[in-house]
Enzyme design. Structure first.
Site, short mmCIF file in Angstrom:
data_model
loop_
_atom_site.label_atom_id
_atom_site.label_comp_id
_atom_site.label_asym_id
_atom_site.label_seq_id
_atom_site.Cartn_x
_atom_site.Cartn_y
_atom_site.Cartn_z
N GLU A 222 148.96 48.63 46.20
CA GLU A 222 148.67 48.57 47.64
C GLU A 222 149.25 47.30 48.25
O GLU A 222 148.82 46.20 47.88
CB GLU A 222 147.16 48.62 47.88
CG GLU A 222 146.49 49.89 47.39
CD GLU A 222 144.97 49.89 47.52
OE1 GLU A 222 144.36 50.94 47.28
OE2 GLU A 222 144.39 48.82 47.86
N HIS A 225 146.46 44.77 49.91
CA HIS A 225 145.24 44.41 49.17
C HIS A 225 145.41 43.10 48.39
O HIS A 225 146.33 42.97 47.59
CB HIS A 225 144.92 45.56 48.22
CG HIS A 225 143.71 45.37 47.37
ND1 HIS A 225 142.57 46.13 47.51
CD2 HIS A 225 143.47 44.52 46.34
CE1 HIS A 225 141.69 45.76 46.59
NE2 HIS A 225 142.21 44.77 45.88
#
Length: 250
Positions: A222, A225
């Protein structure tokens, strides 16, 4: 002849025994980590992000219906971002890095209560609830969301030192083009996904570099993140809801 056979196979048997021991040891270590997990309803070590980083823009997706579930998520009682005091101090450092370069941080999610994680898991087990499939997981069967770890029964967010965020250009007020949407379940969310433009890749790396220098580590699946490397509660999963905090200072 028997001695020759034994001499040939003894090292193999020994190595298999070592592998078995290592596997057993790994299982025991994993069990030990699981046994160390604790749950807490104590919010005294948390702050509201905007009290420490007033330049931060908030778009708390799980307080809204614009998320992969399609409804407000359990435990999000206010559109605020909470985190541990240590994570807030580190995020302020990252924000200074970005502001010097003409950008502001925009936060999609920070602390996430365990009840929200449980909500995700309940949703993942309902095969016919595919309201948001076209937007968030068009190429992924719903029954593969949990097995492929797009949602899990435990989240680093619940420990209070993880952020989902992007960057906004201070002059234009527009988000930088990251070549993929927040919370999209697919390979294009991987930070090093090769089928993005050079500009999109550079924007991802800008976000990554600012967060790394402030003491965060990225997630390989991600681009948005990041978790504080030295998080203060590595084994604690918090249960209090996301709401306004009365005392929110470092």
């Amino acid at each position: 002849m028997k001695k020759i056979i034994l001499s040939l196979f003894f090292p193999l048997l020994l190595s298999l025994g070592v592998v078995a021991c290592r596997h057993s040891s790994a299982q025991e270590t994993g069990q030990a980590v699981a046994d160390q997990r604790v749950f807490s309803d104590d919010s005294s070590d948390f702050v509201m992000v905007t009290d420490v980083v007033p330049d931060a823009i908030l778009e708390i997706r799980y307080y809204s219906t614009y998320n992969f579930v399609g409804q407000r998520i359990a435990g999000y009682e206010a559109p605020v971002a909470l985190c541990t005091k240590e994570a807030a101090a580190a995020l302020a450092k990252a924000n200074a890095y970005f502001m010097e370069r003409g950008y502001r941080i925009k936060i999609y999610d920070a602390y996430r209560p365990q009840m929200a994680v449980d909500h995700f898991m309940r949703w993942a087990r309902v095969p016919d609830d595919t309201l948001t499939k076209a937007a968030f997981y068009p190429d992924l069967p719903k029954n593969q969301i949990a097995p492929q770890n797009y949602v899990s029964s435990r989240s680093g967010h619940t420990r209070g030192s993880t952020f989902d965020l992007t960057l906004v250009d201070v002059q234009t007020g527009k988000e930088l083009d990251m070549g993929g949407a927040f919370d999209f379940f697919g390979e294009c969310s991987h930070p090093n996904y090769e089928y993005v433009t050079e500009e999109q890749h550079d924007n991802r790396m800008l976000l990554r570099s600012g967060m790394l220098q402030a003491g965060f580590r990225p997630l390989y699946t991600e681009w948005w993140h990041f978790t504080l490397v030295n998080e203060p509660f590595p084994n604690t999963y918090f249960t209090f809801p996301v709401q306004m905090l009365e005392d929110s200072s470092i």
